[in-house]
Design a protein around this motif. Structure first.
Motif, PDB file in Angstrom:
ATOM      1  N   LEU A  85      -9.383 -57.041  96.092  1.00  9.31           N
ATOM      2  CA  LEU A  85      -8.678 -58.278  95.782  1.00  9.31           C
ATOM      3  C   LEU A  85      -8.879 -59.319  96.875  1.00  9.31           C
ATOM      4  O   LEU A  85      -9.100 -60.502  96.589  1.00  9.31           O
ATOM      5  CB  LEU A  85      -7.189 -57.980  95.588  1.00  9.31           C
ATOM      6  N   TYR A  86      -8.812 -58.905  98.136  1.00 12.74           N
ATOM      7  CA  TYR A  86      -9.045 -59.851  99.235  1.00 12.74           C
ATOM      8  C   TYR A  86     -10.448 -60.450  99.150  1.00 12.74           C
ATOM      9  O   TYR A  86     -10.651 -61.646  99.370  1.00 12.74           O
ATOM     10  CB  TYR A  86      -8.853 -59.159 100.596  1.00 12.74           C
ATOM     11  N   ARG A  87     -11.442 -59.617  98.827  1.00  9.57           N
ATOM     12  CA  ARG A  87     -12.805 -60.138  98.695  1.00  9.57           C
ATOM     13  C   ARG A  87     -12.901 -61.135  97.549  1.00  9.57           C
ATOM     14  O   ARG A  87     -13.571 -62.158  97.651  1.00  9.57           O
ATOM     15  CB  ARG A  87     -13.788 -58.981  98.500  1.00  9.57           C
ATOM     16  N   LYS A  88     -12.221 -60.830  96.441  1.00 13.26           N
ATOM     17  CA  LYS A  88     -12.241 -61.725  95.283  1.00 13.26           C
ATOM     18  C   LYS A  88     -11.593 -63.065  95.623  1.00 13.26           C
ATOM     19  O   LYS A  88     -12.124 -64.137  95.277  1.00 13.26           O
ATOM     20  CB  LYS A  88     -11.525 -61.062  94.112  1.00 13.26           C
ATOM     21  N   LEU A  89     -10.440 -63.033  96.287  1.00 11.90           N
ATOM     22  CA  LEU A  89      -9.764 -64.273  96.673  1.00 11.90           C
ATOM     23  C   LEU A  89     -10.634 -65.117  97.587  1.00 11.90           C
ATOM     24  O   LEU A  89     -10.718 -66.347  97.437  1.00 11.90           O
ATOM     25  CB  LEU A  89      -8.426 -63.956  97.363  1.00 11.90           C
ATOM     26  N   LYS A  90     -11.303 -64.461  98.550  1.00 12.21           N
ATOM     27  CA  LYS A  90     -12.177 -65.190  99.465  1.00 12.21           C
ATOM     28  C   LYS A  90     -13.346 -65.817  98.719  1.00 12.21           C
ATOM     29  O   LYS A  90     -13.708 -66.972  98.957  1.00 12.21           O
ATOM     30  CB  LYS A  90     -12.689 -64.246 100.553  1.00 12.21           C
ATOM     31  N   ALA A  91     -13.935 -65.070  97.775  1.00 16.69           N
ATOM     32  CA  ALA A  91     -15.075 -65.583  97.017  1.00 16.69           C
ATOM     33  C   ALA A  91     -14.691 -66.778  96.158  1.00 16.69           C
ATOM     34  O   ALA A  91     -15.505 -67.692  95.946  1.00 16.69           O
ATOM     35  CB  ALA A  91     -15.652 -64.470  96.139  1.00 16.69           C
ATOM     36  N   LEU A  92     -13.449 -66.794  95.674  1.00 19.71           N
ATOM     37  CA  LEU A  92     -12.998 -67.886  94.810  1.00 19.71           C
ATOM     38  C   LEU A  92     -12.360 -69.033  95.601  1.00 19.71           C
ATOM     39  O   LEU A  92     -11.912 -70.019  95.011  1.00 19.71           O
ATOM     40  CB  LEU A  92     -12.000 -67.357  93.788  1.00 19.71           C
ATOM     41  N   GLY A  93     -12.325 -68.893  96.917  1.00 21.42           N
ATOM     42  CA  GLY A  93     -11.776 -69.975  97.761  1.00 21.42           C
ATOM     43  C   GLY A  93     -10.273 -70.097  97.676  1.00 21.42           C
ATOM     44  O   GLY A  93      -9.723 -71.194  97.806  1.00 21.42           O
ATOM     45  N   ILE A  94      -9.567 -68.983  97.452  1.00 24.01           N
ATOM     46  CA  ILE A  94      -8.111 -68.995  97.331  1.00 24.01           C
ATOM     47  C   ILE A  94      -7.489 -68.441  98.608  1.00 24.01           C
ATOM     48  O   ILE A  94      -7.822 -67.316  99.011  1.00 24.01           O
ATOM     49  CB  ILE A  94      -7.642 -68.154  96.122  1.00 24.01           C
ATOM     50  N   ASP A  95      -6.608 -69.228  99.235  1.00 25.55           N
ATOM     51  CA  ASP A  95      -5.909 -68.780 100.446  1.00 25.55           C
ATOM     52  C   ASP A  95      -4.478 -68.403 100.071  1.00 25.55           C
ATOM     53  O   ASP A  95      -3.693 -69.269  99.674  1.00 25.55           O
ATOM     54  CB  ASP A  95      -5.892 -69.887 101.497  1.00 25.55           C
ATOM     55  N   PRO A  96      -4.104 -67.112 100.156  1.00 23.52           N
ATOM     56  CA  PRO A  96      -2.733 -66.712  99.794  1.00 23.52           C
ATOM     57  C   PRO A  96      -1.661 -67.465 100.570  1.00 23.52           C
ATOM     58  O   PRO A  96      -0.542 -67.619 100.088  1.00 23.52           O
ATOM     59  CB  PRO A  96      -2.713 -65.210 100.124  1.00 23.52           C
ATOM     60  N   HIS A  97      -2.003 -67.943 101.783  1.00 16.29           N
ATOM     61  CA  HIS A  97      -1.010 -68.661 102.579  1.00 16.29           C
ATOM     62  C   HIS A  97      -0.552 -69.962 101.917  1.00 16.29           C
ATOM     63  O   HIS A  97       0.488 -70.495 102.237  1.00 16.29           O
ATOM     64  CB  HIS A  97      -1.574 -68.983 103.971  1.00 16.29           C
ATOM     65  N   ASP A  98      -1.355 -70.483 100.970  1.00 18.46           N
ATOM     66  CA  ASP A  98      -0.977 -71.725 100.304  1.00 18.46           C
ATOM     67  C   ASP A  98       0.087 -71.516  99.227  1.00 18.46           C
ATOM     68  O   ASP A  98       0.520 -72.473  98.586  1.00 18.46           O
ATOM     69  CB  ASP A  98      -2.211 -72.363  99.650  1.00 18.46           C
ATOM     70  N   PHE A  99       0.488 -70.258  99.009  1.00 21.00           N
ATOM     71  CA  PHE A  99       1.432 -69.972  97.940  1.00 21.00           C
ATOM     72  C   PHE A  99       2.752 -69.413  98.475  1.00 21.00           C
ATOM     73  O   PHE A  99       3.443 -68.697  97.811  1.00 21.00           O
ATOM     74  CB  PHE A  99       0.809 -68.992  96.937  1.00 21.00           C
TER      75      PHE A  99
END
Length: 452
Positions: free
Chosen positions: A438-452
């Motif tokens: 999941l972390y790799r997927k978020l990084k690939a899609l340019g999603i930073d969990p800290h923004d949520f």
């Protein structure tokens, strides 16, 4: 603080001895190796800060050894080549493979010391720049002149001078990572590495190698712990550590040694641990989700970061800070808030804290027009909410399948992250995915969990 460590690799005993003596007189820690085999063994024992590498050696020449390191995950540290029979071709090849510099024999010790100093300084600056690029939202000193923030900065500076572990608590977006960097920058370890690791990524088969490194076929990969040696290891959202990772980490940090994955010999390590969490760890201990012994090791010195609603008098200064930051760094148009807009912002509850404020300022500068930001524009921008995806609309069908799939995955994960309150652990449950993937997927899609 610990001196920089240097590995000298040269088959001539007199040169090894002379260089070691000179460097130790300058307060460096020095290891030496007579050939490539000894150099490989030295790297398995300890990751140096700099390598002085002779080109002409009897078993494996320095260029071949440099190439071996470069092709097995990158050079372990800056490398300075030495040779009494150098050629332009050798110097060019060494530079291509990543060597920092090339010095000729007979060695000018004054020049050698200068090159060593410059190589170590260049490496330190590169590490700092990587950290700034990875954490561009961070600031050197947390903003705010309220009594609460002044007391908090003073407390952080007092804590920074000691070598104790620190548990940083606070709501999402309150600035925990920024205070971790502030602690490091004001500590005796400030010139040494600051290495971040997301606790949620330390699960699954590759987690141990990411944290502890690995050895395979004589080649060494250094994990986050060794990268942070003599510096600071920042563990973000430490409550996301699974039980296996908690046990391994506690053993390594309390014993100050560990084994790389596939390695036979223990590796010594000296790091200061800063951990952050938005979760009540005491409750997690009572629930059996977090080890009590690890909790007490982390909680030697607690540092609580207040929510923005607890110091609203700092809101105007924070707004000015981020306005200037985006104007200067991202060349966005300069704008100002009307008095009515400022009044509205002072009364806003700020559930996303400082990160929500920062994102709001950026959104207003990118999407808005005119010099003044009024209440109507402000209400429209705030209605979209922090973390709302720009493309949260009907899916377009006039694009290739791969791009459409990526758009859907991005929208889906952004939606689930909002539902999970930004917790990657909760997101993994909602999405039915293993956290490392999941972390790799978020990084690939340019999603930073800290923004949520």
């Amino acid at each position: 603080m610990n001196a920089s460590s240097i590995l000298v690799v040269d088959d001539e005993p007199d040169i090894r001895s002379l260089v070691q003596e000179i460097l130790e007189d300058e307060d460096y820690e020095v290891q030496s190796a007579a050939d490539a085999a000894e150099a490989r063994q030295a790297l398995r024992t300890r990751r140096p800060d700099l390598i002085l590498l002779d080109i002409w050696m009897p078993d494996t020449d320095g260029i071949s050894l440099l190439k071996e390191w470069a092709e097995s995950g990158g050079l372990p540290c800056p490398v300075v080549m030495m040779s009494g029979h150098g050629s332009v071709e050798s110097a060019v090849e060494a530079t291509r493979l990543g060597a920092y510099d090339f010095v000729e024999k007979p060695l000018s010790l004054a020049k050698l010391l200068l090159v060593v100093e410059r190589a170590l300084e260049a490496d330190r600056l590169e590490r700092e720049n990587r950290g700034l690029r990875a954490n561009s939202e961070g600031v050197d000193e947390p903003v705010g002149q309220s009594g609460l923030m002044q007391d908090l900065r003073a407390q952080a500076r007092r804590i920074a001078g000691h070598n104790t572990w620190v548990l940083i608590t606070g709501e999402a977006g309150s600035g925990k990572r920024n205070f971790a960097r502030y602690l490091h920058q004001n500590s005796p370890r400030s010139t040494r590495p600051f290495v971040e690791v997301a606790a949620g990524s330390l699960t699954g088969g590759s987690a141990a190698a990411e944290l502890f490194g690995s050895e395979q076929d004589g080649r060494v990969s250094y994990g986050r712990l060794e990268q942070a040696n003599h510096g600071t290891l920042f563990i973000d959202e430490v409550a996301d550590l699974d039980m296996g990772a908690q046990v391994r980490l506690l053993s390594a940090l309390t014993g100050q040694k560990f084994h790389r994955v596939g390695g036979a010999d223990p590796v010594a390590v000296d790091v200061r641990v800063l951990a952050a969490t938005r979760t009540d760890l005491e409750a997690e201990v009572r629930a059996g989700n977090f080890r009590e012994d690890l909790y007490y090791h982390l909680n030697v010195v607690p540092l609580r970061i207040p929510a923005l609603r607890e110091h609203p008098e700092d809101i105007p200064e924070l707004l000015d800070f981020y306005l200037e930051r985006f104007v200067s760094r991202e060349k966005l148009p300069r704008r100002r808030f009307s008095d009515a807009a400022l009044s509205r912002l002072r009364g806003h509850p700020w559930p996303g804290n400082v990160r929500e404020l920062k994102n709001l300022v950026q959104r207003l500068l990118i999407l808005g027009e005119g010099e003044e930001i009024g209440v109507d524009e402000l209400d429209g921008a705030m209605g979209s909410g922090a973390g709302t995806p720009v493309d949260a609309r009907a899916m377009p069908f006039d694009q290739p399948l791969r791009e459409a799939r990526e758009d859907f995955e991005r929208m889906y994960l952004q939606h689930q992250l909002r539902e999970a309150g930004g917790s990657v652990g909760e997101l993994a449950k909602l999405a039915g995915m293993e956290r490392t993937h999941l972390y790799r997927k978020l990084k690939a899609l340019g999603i930073d969990p800290h923004d949520f």
